[in-house]
Scaffold this active site. Sequence first.
Site, PDB file in Angstrom:
ATOM      1  CG  ASP A 177      -3.317 -14.855  31.330  1.00 52.72           C
ATOM      2  OD1 ASP A 177      -4.226 -14.645  32.163  1.00 52.72           O
ATOM      3  OD2 ASP A 177      -2.439 -14.000  31.059  1.00 52.72           O
ATOM      4  CG  ASP A 201      -2.726 -10.574  22.851  1.00 57.66           C
ATOM      5  OD1 ASP A 201      -3.779 -10.039  23.283  1.00 57.66           O
ATOM      6  OD2 ASP A 201      -1.736  -9.916  22.487  1.00 57.66           O
ATOM      7  CE1 TYR A 247     -11.488  -2.499  34.206  1.00 57.76           C
ATOM      8  CE2 TYR A 247     -12.890  -1.307  35.760  1.00 57.76           C
ATOM      9  CZ  TYR A 247     -12.356  -2.499  35.291  1.00 57.76           C
ATOM     10  OH  TYR A 247     -12.699  -3.680  35.898  1.00 57.76           O
ATOM     11  CE  LYS A 294     -13.933  -4.898  32.811  1.00 54.17           C
ATOM     12  NZ  LYS A 294     -13.859  -6.287  32.358  1.00 54.17           N
TER      13      LYS A 294
END
Length: 249
Positions: free
Chosen positions: A35, A57, A148, A152
């Site tokens: 993370d 990252d 978003y 996806k």
Amino acid sequence: MNAGRVAVVTGGAGGLGAAIGTRLIGVVEHVVLADRNLDAARDRAAQIPGAVALPLDVADDTSVEEFVADVEKRYGRLDVVVNNAAVTAVRELDALQRADWERLMAVNVWGPTALCRAAAGVWRGSGTGGRVVNITSRTWLSGGPVAYVTSKAGVVGLTRSLALEFAPLGVTVNAVAPSMVATPFTRSGRTEAEYAAFEARHLAMTPMGRFATPQDIAEAVGFLASPGAGFITGEVLHVCGGAQLAPSP
Ligand SMILES: NC(=O)c1ccc[n+]([C@@H]2O[C@H](COP(=O)([O-])OP(=O)(O)OC[C@H]3O[C@@H](n4cnc5c(N)ncnc54)[C@H](O)[C@@H]3O)[C@@H](O)[C@H]2O)c1
């Protein structure tokens, strides 16, 4: 060097990432929670026997290359990659800035692409095969917040394309599409009233009448990462209580 199979979970400091990491212990011996927020990932890893936290990252190519090299150096192998890290952006097209769009695509689409590309280097060398599980969203089907949802849907395209490309390596590539899970991610950018309305809409459109839990999502990932799922590739497994069927109101 540690013996045993290894899974990496990006966004491992988040709600879903930690549940996925917990579920993968047993499928593999070592879980790496990767993370950008290393402190939070360390806190999560401390709760999971067999897990460690490493900085990553996914939008930064150098970070991705160094991360995969570090995993290979520590463990000598890589068995499972779960591309779970993601960010969201403002919902309205009029308010969307190009920089927001580019940041979101860099994390949500380029990130998994870059990590898979780096992992493929390991798999080509080892010949062990492996598993990729990409976390998309039920909204790739229904539409929704434009940046978003476009990202996806891109993750689904990536999944199907890499399933073909990685098949000769013995690497399966699948996606899990959750509906709403109550995490900071779903609250971000919404007022309390907006969030309450959002929750109510989700319950109304879900035949099974509840929200997804992190455990629901983790179980699907655990299955796709397991040896028994070795002949399943290029699929999108919806974990959303039937909401992907888009029932009429
Ligand atoms: N929560 C939901 O309702 C829901 C529904 C459908 C799909 N999803 C998907 O599930 C996944 C996890 O969501 P969550 O709810 O746990 O989110 P979260 O915000 O709790 O966790 C996301 C994690 O990703 C990390 N991250 C962000 N950018 C990163 C980067 N560039 N590099 C590395 N790490 C980075 C964050 O630090 C955070 O720990 C996402 O892919 C999300 O799109 C979530």
